[in-house]
Design a protein around this motif. Structure first.
Motif, PDB file in Angstrom:
ATOM      1  N   MET A 297      15.620   0.423   0.826  1.00  0.00           N
ATOM      2  CA  MET A 297      15.044  -0.431   1.847  1.00  0.00           C
ATOM      3  C   MET A 297      13.976  -1.303   1.194  1.00  0.00           C
ATOM      4  O   MET A 297      13.189  -0.837   0.384  1.00  0.00           O
ATOM      5  N   SER A 298      13.933  -2.548   1.562  1.00  0.00           N
ATOM      6  CA  SER A 298      12.976  -3.456   0.937  1.00  0.00           C
ATOM      7  C   SER A 298      11.554  -3.166   1.412  1.00  0.00           C
ATOM      8  O   SER A 298      11.333  -2.553   2.463  1.00  0.00           O
ATOM      9  N   ALA A 299      10.610  -3.626   0.644  1.00  0.00           N
ATOM     10  CA  ALA A 299       9.199  -3.424   0.985  1.00  0.00           C
ATOM     11  C   ALA A 299       8.869  -4.080   2.323  1.00  0.00           C
ATOM     12  O   ALA A 299       8.080  -3.548   3.104  1.00  0.00           O
ATOM     13  N   LEU A 300       9.494  -5.210   2.594  1.00  0.00           N
ATOM     14  CA  LEU A 300       9.242  -5.905   3.860  1.00  0.00           C
ATOM     15  C   LEU A 300       9.753  -5.088   5.047  1.00  0.00           C
ATOM     16  O   LEU A 300       9.057  -4.948   6.051  1.00  0.00           O
ATOM     17  N   ASN A 301      10.950  -4.536   4.927  1.00  0.00           N
ATOM     18  CA  ASN A 301      11.487  -3.715   6.017  1.00  0.00           C
ATOM     19  C   ASN A 301      10.647  -2.455   6.221  1.00  0.00           C
ATOM     20  O   ASN A 301      10.392  -2.057   7.358  1.00  0.00           O
ATOM     21  N   THR A 302      10.211  -1.850   5.144  1.00  0.00           N
ATOM     22  CA  THR A 302       9.359  -0.670   5.238  1.00  0.00           C
ATOM     23  C   THR A 302       8.059  -1.024   5.953  1.00  0.00           C
ATOM     24  O   THR A 302       7.606  -0.302   6.856  1.00  0.00           O
ATOM     25  N   TYR A 303       7.458  -2.136   5.564  1.00  0.00           N
ATOM     26  CA  TYR A 303       6.215  -2.589   6.193  1.00  0.00           C
ATOM     27  C   TYR A 303       6.425  -2.860   7.676  1.00  0.00           C
ATOM     28  O   TYR A 303       5.638  -2.422   8.522  1.00  0.00           O
ATOM     29  N   LEU A 304       7.486  -3.577   7.999  1.00  0.00           N
ATOM     30  CA  LEU A 304       7.762  -3.929   9.383  1.00  0.00           C
ATOM     31  C   LEU A 304       8.050  -2.691  10.231  1.00  0.00           C
ATOM     32  O   LEU A 304       7.564  -2.584  11.361  1.00  0.00           O
ATOM     33  N   ASN A 305       8.806  -1.749   9.696  1.00  0.00           N
ATOM     34  CA  ASN A 305       9.087  -0.510  10.432  1.00  0.00           C
ATOM     35  C   ASN A 305       7.798   0.247  10.736  1.00  0.00           C
ATOM     36  O   ASN A 305       7.628   0.787  11.834  1.00  0.00           O
ATOM     37  N   ARG A 306       6.899   0.285   9.780  1.00  0.00           N
ATOM     38  CA  ARG A 306       5.619   0.977   9.984  1.00  0.00           C
ATOM     39  C   ARG A 306       4.787   0.263  11.041  1.00  0.00           C
ATOM     40  O   ARG A 306       4.209   0.901  11.925  1.00  0.00           O
TER      41      ARG A 306
ATOM     42  N   GLN B 170      -3.693   0.511  -6.102  1.00  0.00           N
ATOM     43  CA  GLN B 170      -2.642  -0.221  -6.819  1.00  0.00           C
ATOM     44  C   GLN B 170      -1.283  -0.052  -6.156  1.00  0.00           C
ATOM     45  O   GLN B 170      -0.510  -1.001  -6.059  1.00  0.00           O
ATOM     46  N   THR B 171      -0.986   1.158  -5.685  1.00  0.00           N
ATOM     47  CA  THR B 171       0.281   1.411  -4.999  1.00  0.00           C
ATOM     48  C   THR B 171       0.364   0.591  -3.716  1.00  0.00           C
ATOM     49  O   THR B 171       1.387  -0.047  -3.439  1.00  0.00           O
ATOM     50  N   ARG B 172      -0.714   0.592  -2.942  1.00  0.00           N
ATOM     51  CA  ARG B 172      -0.742  -0.207  -1.703  1.00  0.00           C
ATOM     52  C   ARG B 172      -0.615  -1.686  -2.016  1.00  0.00           C
ATOM     53  O   ARG B 172       0.114  -2.419  -1.344  1.00  0.00           O
ATOM     54  N   TYR B 173      -1.330  -2.147  -3.035  1.00  0.00           N
ATOM     55  CA  TYR B 173      -1.301  -3.557  -3.414  1.00  0.00           C
ATOM     56  C   TYR B 173       0.111  -3.990  -3.800  1.00  0.00           C
ATOM     57  O   TYR B 173       0.588  -5.036  -3.353  1.00  0.00           O
ATOM     58  N   ARG B 174       0.775  -3.188  -4.612  1.00  0.00           N
ATOM     59  CA  ARG B 174       2.144  -3.525  -5.031  1.00  0.00           C
ATOM     60  C   ARG B 174       3.089  -3.578  -3.837  1.00  0.00           C
ATOM     61  O   ARG B 174       3.927  -4.483  -3.741  1.00  0.00           O
ATOM     62  N   ALA B 175       2.979  -2.639  -2.917  1.00  0.00           N
ATOM     63  CA  ALA B 175       3.854  -2.615  -1.736  1.00  0.00           C
ATOM     64  C   ALA B 175       3.586  -3.833  -0.844  1.00  0.00           C
ATOM     65  O   ALA B 175       4.536  -4.481  -0.366  1.00  0.00           O
ATOM     66  N   LEU B 176       2.322  -4.157  -0.638  1.00  0.00           N
ATOM     67  CA  LEU B 176       1.988  -5.295   0.221  1.00  0.00           C
ATOM     68  C   LEU B 176       2.395  -6.621  -0.406  1.00  0.00           C
ATOM     69  O   LEU B 176       2.907  -7.508   0.286  1.00  0.00           O
TER      70      LEU B 176
END
Length: 85
Positions: A1-10, A59-65
């Motif tokens: 799942m892409s980072a965008l879909n993960t973000y949007l689902n959350r 760093q993990t949050r930054y990369r995901a965002l």
């Protein structure tokens, strides 16, 4: 799942908890709202949880965002970002 879909689902899961309307990638207004939300999450205070997170967690949050922002910008080049350039 892409980072965008993960973000949007959350984001949509939290919106549902508070009885708010879910955001969609199909709607230009929602895409800009998603971009604004990513920008807010990239602000130093939010990114670091006011200094509570370790450097590796930040760093993990930054990369995901930034990955989510990049995908959103590819999907809709018209969205405006301020924190993500």
């Amino acid at each position: 799942m892409s980072a965008l879909n993960t973000y949007l689902n959350r984001k949509n899961a939290f919106a549902k908890m508070f009885g708010q309307k879910a955001l969609s990638l199909q709607n230009a207004t929602d895409r800009q709202r998603i971009a604004d939300s990513i920008d807010a999450d990239l602000s130093p205070e939010n990114l670091t949880c006011d200094g509570e997170l370790s450097r590796s967690q930040v760093q993990t949050r930054y990369r995901a965002l930034t990955a989510a922002a990049k995908k959103l910008k590819q999907l809709d080049p018209a969205v405006k970002f301020y924190e993500y350039v």
